[in-house]
Design an enzyme around this catalytic site. Sequence first.
Site, PDB file in Angstrom:
ATOM      1  N   ARG A  65       0.840  -1.201   0.000  1.00 43.03           N
ATOM      2  CA  ARG A  65       0.000   0.000   0.000  1.00 43.03           C
ATOM      3  C   ARG A  65       0.873   1.248   0.000  1.00 43.03           C
ATOM      4  O   ARG A  65       1.968   1.262   0.556  1.00 43.03           O
ATOM      5  CB  ARG A  65      -0.913  -0.028   1.230  1.00 43.03           C
ATOM      6  CG  ARG A  65      -2.024   1.013   1.226  1.00 43.03           C
ATOM      7  CD  ARG A  65      -3.024   0.691   2.343  1.00 43.03           C
ATOM      8  NE  ARG A  65      -2.429   0.843   3.658  1.00 43.03           N
ATOM      9  CZ  ARG A  65      -2.471   1.967   4.385  1.00 43.03           C
ATOM     10  NH1 ARG A  65      -3.091   3.033   3.906  1.00 43.03           N
ATOM     11  NH2 ARG A  65      -1.925   2.014   5.568  1.00 43.03           N
ATOM     12  N   SER A 133      -7.765  -1.632   6.739  1.00 38.95           N
ATOM     13  CA  SER A 133      -7.956  -2.804   5.876  1.00 38.95           C
ATOM     14  C   SER A 133      -6.988  -3.906   6.272  1.00 38.95           C
ATOM     15  O   SER A 133      -5.804  -3.652   6.528  1.00 38.95           O
ATOM     16  CB  SER A 133      -7.749  -2.428   4.409  1.00 38.95           C
ATOM     17  OG  SER A 133      -8.662  -1.440   3.994  1.00 38.95           O
ATOM     18  N   ARG A 214      15.601 -19.219  36.360  1.00 39.72           N
ATOM     19  CA  ARG A 214      15.839 -18.572  35.064  1.00 39.72           C
ATOM     20  C   ARG A 214      16.809 -19.421  34.245  1.00 39.72           C
ATOM     21  O   ARG A 214      17.932 -19.684  34.680  1.00 39.72           O
ATOM     22  CB  ARG A 214      16.431 -17.177  35.250  1.00 39.72           C
ATOM     23  CG  ARG A 214      15.456 -16.145  35.791  1.00 39.72           C
ATOM     24  CD  ARG A 214      16.150 -14.809  35.966  1.00 39.72           C
ATOM     25  NE  ARG A 214      16.602 -14.250  34.699  1.00 39.72           N
ATOM     26  CZ  ARG A 214      15.859 -13.432  33.957  1.00 39.72           C
ATOM     27  NH1 ARG A 214      14.638 -13.086  34.353  1.00 39.72           N
ATOM     28  NH2 ARG A 214      16.336 -12.956  32.836  1.00 39.72           N
TER      29      ARG A 214
END
Length: 466
Positions: A65, A133, A214
Amino acid sequence: MHVAIDLSDMPKTCKNGKRPGSELSQDTIPQKRNRNNKHPVSEVSHSSSCEESKKKPIAALILARGGSKGIPLKNIKMLAGVPLIGWVIRAAKDAEVFDSVWVSTDHDEIGKVAKAWGAQVHKRSAEVSQDCSSSLETIQEFTREHPEFAVICNIQATSPCLHPEHIQEALELMTKQGFESVFAVVRRHHFRWEEVKNRVNACTKPLNLDPARRPCRQKWKGELCENGSFYFATRDLIDKNLLQGGKMVYYEMKPENSVDIDVDIDWPVAEQRVLRYGYFGKDKPEVVKLLLCNVMGCLSDGTISLFANGDDEMSYHYRDQAAINMLKKEGVEVILMSSRDYPIQAALADKLAERLGCLVKQEVDNEMQEVDNKMQEVEKLMKERELEWKDVAYIGNDGADVECLKLAGLSAVPEDALETARIAAKYTCRNAAGHGAVMEFAEHILLLKKKAKSQMEQDRINRNNV
């Protein structure tokens, strides 16, 4: 890595309450090795419709676009000498798996660039060109106007490190293994936390880790995230408002190939990534043996100074002289061409040849009606050296150079070249004629040669390890 997910055969929930397929891993799926892509591939039985799907027309569709808010006309902005959209058009065409490659756009200039790079243009309607869109709406408009295609590959215009083999291997999952949709992913190692919207006395919590345990990066496989490079889907799925569905599978790409300009808006950083990991075409730049360069409009800016005694004067950038020396050291011969339209005096040509240490070819035809003659001159030079077009790099600047720019293995134009020449060239310099354009192109040539040699060495290592 490719892992299959078939929604049609899955129960809605599992006993542990998790979504089906959420714990699929390499350890639970039989795997084989794909030589072209080092990622493992899941074993899947061949679908009875595989042979039929091979025969059905397949289209690549790139959505572009014109109304980009962050970077105006981003899709055709030059990235490492190539319009952004040109990178993915080249990869799609060189994959040689599509019946046609299309760009869907609402902007005439984007359409012009798309055609110059070999794509067909679908002029999208205003209804699907709005900020709100969706990609699916635009794809559905295309399929309504082109019902002949059974499979659509939506390629993202902002993924310049896409290579033909990525497309080829992903499509094989549909044509050989019967999948209905395939999409690209990349492995990320990011720890995610829940967003806190109300900062008052609100605590966050981890989404994909235990803070007390972790994991180090080497022991954590990470998570798979869409990188947006491409989405293959059957026409049937698209008609059902789906790009991902049915029997679907992901195709894992490496992080270095997962560049998204929508995110990496720092253009210089993106350019460096593309120069290192982008796809530059089928031609092997390591075989370039000859550079042809126009004197006027490339080496110089075309300015001629006239003196009372009848002498001419021209200038060039010192970096361009250094560029010629660089190329000669790498075994690339350099020939400068002076046209009949813009001749330089014999004494000046001799001085130029002596200073730069290369041949200056005088009076090469450069009028539009004499384009064929210029081609003949160039092909004569090639024949004398037993070279083919793939062995030649060419930098030109006007209409008479168009065919040579198209045929040369590597080609470029200065920033201020004529539009017709810019469209034909494979690389557009950031620098203008007489201001370092030749050096920029020389660096581009040498970078590609180095990259190609590295790839050849890696291929040799891979063959020896098979």
